[in-house]
Design a protein around this motif. Structure first.
Motif, mmCIF file in Angstrom:
data_model
loop_
_atom_site.group_PDB
_atom_site.id
_atom_site.type_symbol
_atom_site.label_atom_id
_atom_site.label_comp_id
_atom_site.label_asym_id
_atom_site.label_seq_id
_atom_site.Cartn_x
_atom_site.Cartn_y
_atom_site.Cartn_z
ATOM 1 N N GLU A 163 0.829 -1.209 0.000
ATOM 2 C CA GLU A 163 0.000 0.000 0.000
ATOM 3 C C GLU A 163 0.859 1.254 0.000
ATOM 4 O O GLU A 163 0.558 2.232 -0.701
ATOM 5 C CB GLU A 163 -0.921 -0.021 1.225
ATOM 6 C CG GLU A 163 -2.019 -1.075 1.148
ATOM 7 C CD GLU A 163 -2.817 -1.153 2.435
ATOM 8 O OE1 GLU A 163 -2.460 -0.412 3.383
ATOM 9 O OE2 GLU A 163 -3.797 -1.929 2.491
ATOM 10 N N GLN A 164 1.936 1.237 0.791
ATOM 11 C CA GLN A 164 2.838 2.388 0.802
ATOM 12 C C GLN A 164 3.488 2.573 -0.557
ATOM 13 O O GLN A 164 3.644 3.698 -1.049
ATOM 14 C CB GLN A 164 3.895 2.207 1.880
ATOM 15 C CG GLN A 164 3.345 2.249 3.308
ATOM 16 C CD GLN A 164 4.390 1.939 4.354
ATOM 17 O OE1 GLN A 164 5.549 1.665 4.019
ATOM 18 N NE2 GLN A 164 4.006 1.986 5.617
ATOM 19 N N THR A 165 3.868 1.456 -1.182
ATOM 20 C CA THR A 165 4.484 1.538 -2.512
ATOM 21 C C THR A 165 3.511 2.101 -3.537
ATOM 22 O O THR A 165 3.866 2.933 -4.375
ATOM 23 C CB THR A 165 4.963 0.142 -2.946
ATOM 24 O OG1 THR A 165 5.858 -0.385 -1.960
ATOM 25 C CG2 THR A 165 5.682 0.220 -4.289
ATOM 26 N N VAL A 166 2.246 1.651 -3.452
ATOM 27 C CA VAL A 166 1.228 2.165 -4.379
ATOM 28 C C VAL A 166 1.012 3.657 -4.166
ATOM 29 O O VAL A 166 0.864 4.434 -5.126
ATOM 30 C CB VAL A 166 -0.091 1.388 -4.194
ATOM 31 C CG1 VAL A 166 -1.216 2.045 -4.984
ATOM 32 C CG2 VAL A 166 0.072 -0.061 -4.631
ATOM 33 N N GLY A 169 3.830 5.476 -5.659
ATOM 34 C CA GLY A 169 3.682 5.450 -7.111
ATOM 35 C C GLY A 169 2.637 6.433 -7.597
ATOM 36 O O GLY A 169 2.815 7.092 -8.626
ATOM 37 N N THR A 170 1.536 6.555 -6.841
ATOM 38 C CA THR A 170 0.486 7.512 -7.220
ATOM 39 C C THR A 170 0.996 8.947 -7.157
ATOM 40 O O THR A 170 0.754 9.757 -8.066
ATOM 41 C CB THR A 170 -0.727 7.343 -6.297
ATOM 42 O OG1 THR A 170 -1.202 5.986 -6.366
ATOM 43 C CG2 THR A 170 -1.855 8.282 -6.706
ATOM 44 N N GLN A 171 1.703 9.264 -6.068
ATOM 45 C CA GLN A 171 2.264 10.604 -5.939
ATOM 46 C C GLN A 171 3.270 10.878 -7.063
ATOM 47 O O GLN A 171 3.299 11.988 -7.618
ATOM 48 C CB GLN A 171 2.932 10.747 -4.578
ATOM 49 C CG GLN A 171 1.966 10.687 -3.403
ATOM 50 C CD GLN A 171 2.667 10.744 -2.065
ATOM 51 O OE1 GLN A 171 3.909 10.747 -2.000
ATOM 52 N NE2 GLN A 171 1.903 10.774 -0.985
ATOM 53 N N THR A 172 4.066 9.883 -7.389
ATOM 54 C CA THR A 172 5.036 10.056 -8.481
ATOM 55 C C THR A 172 4.320 10.293 -9.802
ATOM 56 O O THR A 172 4.736 11.131 -10.613
ATOM 57 C CB THR A 172 5.942 8.819 -8.577
ATOM 58 O OG1 THR A 172 6.579 8.603 -7.308
ATOM 59 C CG2 THR A 172 6.998 9.008 -9.651
ATOM 60 N N VAL A 174 1.342 11.620 -10.244
ATOM 61 C CA VAL A 174 0.785 12.987 -10.247
ATOM 62 C C VAL A 174 1.873 14.011 -10.529
ATOM 63 O O VAL A 174 1.693 14.954 -11.316
ATOM 64 C CB VAL A 174 0.110 13.274 -8.888
ATOM 65 C CG1 VAL A 174 -0.313 14.741 -8.804
ATOM 66 C CG2 VAL A 174 -1.108 12.378 -8.699
ATOM 67 N N SER A 175 3.041 13.816 -9.911
ATOM 68 C CA SER A 175 4.151 14.745 -10.134
ATOM 69 C C SER A 175 4.604 14.707 -11.588
ATOM 70 O O SER A 175 4.858 15.751 -12.206
ATOM 71 C CB SER A 175 5.313 14.385 -9.200
ATOM 72 O OG SER A 175 6.427 15.225 -9.443
ATOM 73 N N LEU A 176 4.683 13.505 -12.155
ATOM 74 C CA LEU A 176 5.093 13.382 -13.560
ATOM 75 C C LEU A 176 4.066 14.029 -14.480
ATOM 76 O O LEU A 176 4.433 14.656 -15.483
ATOM 77 C CB LEU A 176 5.268 11.901 -13.917
ATOM 78 C CG LEU A 176 6.492 11.200 -13.312
ATOM 79 C CD1 LEU A 176 6.481 9.720 -13.659
ATOM 80 C CD2 LEU A 176 7.786 11.834 -13.809
ATOM 81 N N LYS A 177 2.772 13.893 -14.147
ATOM 82 C CA LYS A 177 1.741 14.527 -14.977
ATOM 83 C C LYS A 177 1.884 16.053 -14.943
ATOM 84 O O LYS A 177 1.775 16.727 -15.971
ATOM 85 C CB LYS A 177 0.353 14.108 -14.492
ATOM 86 C CG LYS A 177 -0.772 14.627 -15.379
ATOM 87 C CD LYS A 177 -2.121 14.147 -14.876
ATOM 88 C CE LYS A 177 -3.237 14.605 -15.827
ATOM 89 N NZ LYS A 177 -3.277 16.060 -15.972
ATOM 90 N N GLY A 178 2.136 16.599 -13.729
ATOM 91 C CA GLY A 178 2.335 18.051 -13.635
ATOM 92 C C GLY A 178 3.543 18.506 -14.433
ATOM 93 O O GLY A 178 3.497 19.529 -15.125
#
Length: 270
Positions: A163-166, A169-172, A174-178
Motif C-alpha cells: 500500500e505504501q508503494t502504491v 507510485g500515485t504521488q510520483t 501525479v508529479s510526472l503529470k504536472g
C-alpha cells in the motif's frame, strides 16, 4: 452441514482450488507407495510439499475472505464457514503428518513442521521442530494454526508495504503529470517565441531593403547636388567658358543697347 453452507463466489473459487490440491495430494501419496527408488520418493515428496504449501496459502486466503464478509453474514453462516475452514486445516495437517511419516521412513529422524514463510533461524520455528512420532493430531492442528497466524501477520506487513508503494507510485504519477503539462506549456511558448523571431527577422530584412533604397536615392541626390555646385563654381570663376551651358537664373545679364535720343538744339530750324 458445513459443505452445504451458502458462500460467495470468491469463497467457492478458493474452496474449489483447495479441493483440487487435496485430490492431487491423495493421488500423489498413492503413487508414492508404488515408488521403490528412494531418490524418486524424495522428489515426489518435494512436489507434494509444494502442493501443501499452496493449500496453506489458499486456506489463509479463505480465512481472510471469511473475515471480510463476517460483518455481512449471519452468525450461523459465519460459524459454518469457520467449521469448513477448520475441516480443511485438519485435512491439510493429515497430509502433513503423512508426509512426515514417509520422510521418517526414508531415514530422516527429525522433520521440520510444515511452515511456509518462517526462516530456519527463527526461535519459534526451532521450537516447533518435533519428532513426528511424538505429535498427536491436536498438536499438529495447534502448531498449524500458530504457523498460519504468524504467516498472516507477515502477509499483513507485506500488504502495508505494498500500500505504501502504491501511494508513492500515485504521488510520483501525479508529479510526472504536472511536469508533463509544464513541459507542454514550455513547448508552446517556445513555438510562439520562434514564430515571433521569424516575423521579426522578416521585418528587419524589409527595413534593411528600405534603408538600402533610401541610401541609393540619397547618394544619387548627393551626386546631383555636387554636380550643380561644381557647375556654379566654374561659371563664377570663368564666366566666359562656353563649354558649360548657362544655368537658368545664374547666367550674367545680356548687354542692353541704349537708344540715344538726338536732341535738336532749340531754335534750329530746317
Amino acid at each position: 452441514m458445513a459443505s452445504e453452507v451458502e458462500m460467495s463466489a470468491e469463497l467457492e473459487q478458493i474452496e474449489g482450488e483447495i479441493r483440487d490440491h487435496f485430490r492431487a495430494l491423495a493421488n500423489g501419496f498413492q503413487k508414492l507407495d508404488k515408488i521403490k527408488d528412494p531418490n524418486r520418493q524424495t522428489k515426489q515428496l518435494e512436489e507434494l510439499t509444494g502442493k501443501m504449501r499452496e493449500c496453506k496459502r489458499l486456506i489463509k486466503e479463505f480465512d481472510r475472505e471469511i473475515k471480510d464478509e463476517e460483518s455481512g453474514n449471519p452468525a450461523e453462516i459465519n460459524r459454518q464457514l469457520n467449521e469448513k475452514k477448520q475441516s480443511m486445516i485438519k485435512e491439510l495437517n493429515s497430509y502433513v503428518a503423512l508426509r512426515k511419516t514417509y520422510t521418517s521412513s526414508l531415514g530422516n529422524k527429525r522433520v521440520e513442521l510444515f511452515d511456509m514463510g518462517a526462516g530456519g533461524s527463527d526461535p519459534t520455528v526451532e521450537s516447533n521442530i518435533q519428532m513426528a512420532s511424538t505429535m498427536s493430531n491436536q498438536e499438529l492442528i495447534n502448531a498449524g494454526m500458530k504457523t498460519m497466524d504468524e504467516t498472516d501477520q507477515a502477509i499483513e506487513r507485506s500488504k502495508q508495504v505494498v500500500e505504501q508503494t502504491v501511494e508513492v507510485g500515485t504521488q510520483t504519477a501525479v508529479s510526472l503529470k504536472g511536469q508533463t503539462d509544464q513541459m507542454g506549456r514550455i513547448v508552446n511558448e517556445l513555438d510562439t517565441i520562434q514564430f515571433s523571431i521569424k516575423k521579426a527577422s522578416q521585418l528587419v530584412k524589409e527595413i534593411g531593403r528600405q534603408v538600402a533604397t533610401d541610401k541609393c536615392i540619397m547618394a544619387f541626390l548627393f551626386l546631383i547636388v555636387c554636380g550643380v555646385i561644381a557647375i556654379i563654381i566654374v561659371k563664377i570663376v570663368n564666366p566666359s567658358n562656353k563649354n558649360i551651358r548657362d544655368i537658368p537664373g545664374l547666367a550674367p545679364p545680356a548687354p542692353t543697347s541704349r537708344r540715344l535720343l538726338s536732341v535738336t538744339p532749340m531754335g534750329a530750324f530746317h
